[in-house]
Design a protein around this motif. Sequence first.
Motif, mmCIF file in Angstrom:
data_model
loop_
_atom_site.group_PDB
_atom_site.id
_atom_site.type_symbol
_atom_site.label_atom_id
_atom_site.label_comp_id
_atom_site.label_asym_id
_atom_site.label_seq_id
_atom_site.Cartn_x
_atom_site.Cartn_y
_atom_site.Cartn_z
ATOM 1 N N ASP A 1 -36.596 12.691 0.248
ATOM 2 C CA ASP A 1 -35.866 13.911 -0.088
ATOM 3 C C ASP A 1 -34.515 13.928 0.637
ATOM 4 O O ASP A 1 -34.419 13.634 1.831
ATOM 5 N N THR B 1 -29.761 21.236 -1.932
ATOM 6 C CA THR B 1 -30.346 22.418 -2.568
ATOM 7 C C THR B 1 -29.614 22.842 -3.830
ATOM 8 O O THR B 1 -30.238 23.318 -4.774
ATOM 9 N N THR B 2 -28.310 22.706 -3.880
ATOM 10 C CA THR B 2 -27.552 23.118 -5.060
ATOM 11 C C THR B 2 -27.135 21.895 -5.869
ATOM 12 O O THR B 2 -27.129 20.765 -5.370
#
Length: 299
Positions: A178, A182-183
């Motif tokens: 990961d 987030t955006t």
Amino acid sequence: METRRLQLLVELSRLGSMRAVAEAQGTTTSTVSQQISVLAREMGTALIEPHGRQVRLTPAGRRLTEHATAILAAVEAARLDLAPGAEPNGTVRIAGFATAIRAFLLPLVTELAASHPRVHVLVREHEPAEALALLAADETDLALTYDYNLAPATGDPAVHATPLWTARWGLGVPAHPDTGATTTPEVFTRFREHDWIVNSRNSADETVIRTLASMAGFTPRITHRADSLDLVQGMITAHLGVGLLPQETALLPGVRLLPLTEPDVVLRAHAVARHGRLDWPPLALVTDLLSRRATHPDH
């Protein structure tokens, strides 16, 4: 040939006098006589002859009456067949993209075979621009198309688009830990040095990628183009690049799908027909069933 004149000739054969025909049709005797005379000139032969104080049909007139009866019956059958409330009957030509055909149209074809056996579907697989070109040339009756919220299709006043379904898309990348992004701009920034894969037959997803890359402050290096989503995944597993994929797609081993949010990437599917054509019962039926299946896929 004016079918109204043929109708008057058939009535004259049945009723035997122009006065009776005029009364039955709510017109004048002189109008009936004039229209029969015009019909005779069009045919190049006499259709009536004097018979005492009345007239009767000549042999040519009787023969034309036989043809007229069949012609008028065919015209009435066509009118009833094409009326908006008629039982659907005919062949609907559909051009659309592979996902829409596979997931929505093919099950519908099976359903139609049982519920409306007089409706037949001809299928052609095309990307939206190709399908819309066929629609404009009247070479298809219905185009199954898509655009994205970030790359909306240009409106065309000559067509009517029925919304079908929407689907969220993410970024397909080689499997890796990961990134913590987030955006959507953050996700794109993480892959700014990668090659990018876009559709080979439609520019919409390339527009989306370029728009989002611009928001992230870079110009994407677009190197590979593929129409098949399976092939796009294969390219990703071969480390040839990254590309957009539907969030609901089944992923191949070695492919990870990163969500895209703020902004979201949403595909919007449509069934597009030329204005006025949805009055045709078979096309209206197919469009309605597609809309229902898209809204309630489990029914």
